[in-house]
Design a protein around this motif. Structure first.
Motif, PDB file in Angstrom:
ATOM      1  N   ILE A   4       0.871  -1.167   0.034  1.00 10.69           N
ATOM      2  CA  ILE A   4       0.190  -0.024  -0.070  1.00 10.69           C
ATOM      3  C   ILE A   4       0.842   1.346   0.139  1.00 10.69           C
ATOM      4  O   ILE A   4       2.094   1.324   0.752  1.00 10.69           O
ATOM      5  CB  ILE A   4      -0.831   0.211   1.240  1.00 10.69           C
ATOM      6  N   VAL A   5       0.425   2.381  -0.864  1.00 14.37           N
ATOM      7  CA  VAL A   5       1.007   3.678  -0.733  1.00 14.37           C
ATOM      8  C   VAL A   5      -0.243   4.483  -0.358  1.00 14.37           C
ATOM      9  O   VAL A   5      -1.235   4.510  -0.845  1.00 14.37           O
ATOM     10  CB  VAL A   5       1.465   3.947  -2.161  1.00 14.37           C
ATOM     11  N   LYS A   6       0.123   5.160   0.572  1.00 20.17           N
ATOM     12  CA  LYS A   6      -0.920   6.414   1.077  1.00 20.17           C
ATOM     13  C   LYS A   6      -0.295   7.763   1.080  1.00 20.17           C
ATOM     14  O   LYS A   6       0.975   7.933   1.344  1.00 20.17           O
ATOM     15  CB  LYS A   6      -1.292   5.936   2.427  1.00 20.17           C
ATOM     16  N   LEU A   7      -1.026   8.557   0.417  1.00 19.18           N
ATOM     17  CA  LEU A   7      -0.675  10.143   0.364  1.00 19.18           C
ATOM     18  C   LEU A   7      -1.304  10.865   1.264  1.00 19.18           C
ATOM     19  O   LEU A   7      -2.772  10.598   1.388  1.00 19.18           O
ATOM     20  CB  LEU A   7      -0.809  10.615  -0.847  1.00 19.18           C
ATOM     21  N   TYR A   8      -1.043  11.846   2.120  1.00 19.31           N
ATOM     22  CA  TYR A   8      -1.830  12.846   2.935  1.00 19.31           C
ATOM     23  C   TYR A   8      -1.647  14.292   2.592  1.00 19.31           C
ATOM     24  O   TYR A   8      -0.230  14.408   2.242  1.00 19.31           O
ATOM     25  CB  TYR A   8      -1.684  12.496   4.505  1.00 19.31           C
ATOM     26  N   SER A   9      -2.151  15.201   2.622  1.00 20.21           N
ATOM     27  CA  SER A   9      -2.028  16.465   2.485  1.00 20.21           C
ATOM     28  C   SER A   9      -2.988  17.282   3.494  1.00 20.21           C
ATOM     29  O   SER A   9      -4.113  16.901   3.602  1.00 20.21           O
ATOM     30  CB  SER A   9      -1.900  17.003   1.142  1.00 20.21           C
ATOM     31  N   ASN A  10      -2.351  18.519   3.898  1.00 17.70           N
ATOM     32  CA  ASN A  10      -3.511  19.567   4.427  1.00 17.70           C
ATOM     33  C   ASN A  10      -4.055  20.441   3.316  1.00 17.70           C
ATOM     34  O   ASN A  10      -4.743  21.225   3.859  1.00 17.70           O
ATOM     35  CB  ASN A  10      -2.581  20.059   5.580  1.00 17.70           C
ATOM     36  N   LYS A  11      -3.520  20.467   2.332  1.00 18.06           N
ATOM     37  CA  LYS A  11      -3.674  21.472   1.180  1.00 18.06           C
ATOM     38  C   LYS A  11      -4.931  20.736   0.281  1.00 18.06           C
ATOM     39  O   LYS A  11      -4.419  19.746  -0.409  1.00 18.06           O
ATOM     40  CB  LYS A  11      -2.582  21.712   0.580  1.00 18.06           C
ATOM     41  N   GLU A  12      -5.820  21.374  -0.105  1.00 18.60           N
ATOM     42  CA  GLU A  12      -6.945  20.860  -0.971  1.00 18.60           C
ATOM     43  C   GLU A  12      -6.281  20.719  -2.526  1.00 18.60           C
ATOM     44  O   GLU A  12      -5.337  21.653  -2.727  1.00 18.60           O
ATOM     45  CB  GLU A  12      -8.173  21.724  -1.029  1.00 18.60           C
ATOM     46  N   ASN A  13      -6.570  19.788  -3.161  1.00 23.28           N
ATOM     47  CA  ASN A  13      -5.990  19.449  -4.603  1.00 23.28           C
ATOM     48  C   ASN A  13      -4.482  19.325  -4.711  1.00 23.28           C
ATOM     49  O   ASN A  13      -3.956  18.884  -5.790  1.00 23.28           O
ATOM     50  CB  ASN A  13      -6.202  20.645  -5.604  1.00 23.28           C
ATOM     51  N   TRP A  64       3.265   7.478   3.072  1.00 19.49           N
ATOM     52  CA  TRP A  64       3.467   6.242   3.937  1.00 19.49           C
ATOM     53  C   TRP A  64       3.377   5.020   2.936  1.00 19.49           C
ATOM     54  O   TRP A  64       2.305   4.873   2.080  1.00 19.49           O
ATOM     55  CB  TRP A  64       2.490   6.254   4.709  1.00 19.49           C
ATOM     56  N   VAL A  65       4.132   4.056   3.262  1.00 20.73           N
ATOM     57  CA  VAL A  65       4.301   2.719   2.415  1.00 20.73           C
ATOM     58  C   VAL A  65       4.262   1.696   3.390  1.00 20.73           C
ATOM     59  O   VAL A  65       4.828   1.741   4.480  1.00 20.73           O
ATOM     60  CB  VAL A  65       5.573   2.784   1.628  1.00 20.73           C
ATOM     61  N   SER A  66       3.330   0.582   3.144  1.00 21.41           N
ATOM     62  CA  SER A  66       3.233  -0.594   3.928  1.00 21.41           C
ATOM     63  C   SER A  66       3.819  -1.639   2.812  1.00 21.41           C
ATOM     64  O   SER A  66       3.178  -2.056   1.799  1.00 21.41           O
ATOM     65  CB  SER A  66       1.693  -0.987   4.270  1.00 21.41           C
ATOM     66  N   LEU A  67       4.554  -2.523   3.430  1.00 17.62           N
ATOM     67  CA  LEU A  67       5.166  -3.752   2.882  1.00 17.62           C
ATOM     68  C   LEU A  67       4.993  -4.824   3.622  1.00 17.62           C
ATOM     69  O   LEU A  67       4.677  -6.018   3.083  1.00 17.62           O
ATOM     70  CB  LEU A  67       6.616  -3.601   2.882  1.00 17.62           C
ATOM     71  N   ASP A  68       4.371  -4.599   4.724  1.00 13.84           N
ATOM     72  CA  ASP A  68       3.918  -5.652   5.704  1.00 13.84           C
ATOM     73  C   ASP A  68       2.469  -5.225   6.364  1.00 13.84           C
ATOM     74  O   ASP A  68       2.275  -4.142   6.636  1.00 13.84           O
ATOM     75  CB  ASP A  68       4.711  -6.069   6.830  1.00 13.84           C
ATOM     76  N   LYS A  69       1.674  -6.139   6.588  1.00 19.73           N
ATOM     77  CA  LYS A  69       0.487  -6.039   7.074  1.00 19.73           C
ATOM     78  C   LYS A  69       0.529  -4.995   8.257  1.00 19.73           C
ATOM     79  O   LYS A  69       0.995  -5.340   9.275  1.00 19.73           O
ATOM     80  CB  LYS A  69      -0.444  -7.182   7.520  1.00 19.73           C
TER      81      LYS A  69
END
Length: 93
Positions: A4-13, A64-69
């Motif tokens: 899994i790859v997750k991206l987060y931001s506080n800024k819209e768009n 953030w990246v998940s390689l393990d559960k």
């Protein structure tokens, strides 16, 4: 196993702008402050990690990246190279 790859931001768009430049298309709602994608092959996430690090001064996002559960790694300038090398060593196909 899914990776899994997750991206987060506080800024819209902001995530949409990053994904548009990386993928060449909109894959995120323009005002969403988070994005997630699951990959079957862990080597596929190396490209987005590299693009993120090369362009992190242009976008206000966190990765953030998940390689393990249930274990997520915050991708930063300091660990990106080591993380990419680890992925290639752990999954050498």
């Amino acid at each position: 196993m899914e990776y899994i790859v997750k991206l987060y931001s506080n800024k819209e768009n902001e995530i949409n702008r990053f994904l548009s430049s990386f993928l060449g298309k909109n894959e995120n709602e323009s005002n969403a402050l988070e994005w997630q994608k699951k990959y079957q092959n862990p080597l596929e996430i190396v490209d987005i990690i590299g693009t993120f690090i090369e362009n992190n001064d242009k976008f206000k996002i966190n990765m953030w990246v998940s390689l393990d559960k249930d274990v997520f790694i915050n991708v930063t300038d300091e660990i990106a190279d080591t993380l990419i090398r680890y992925i290639y060593e752990r999954y050498p196909w």
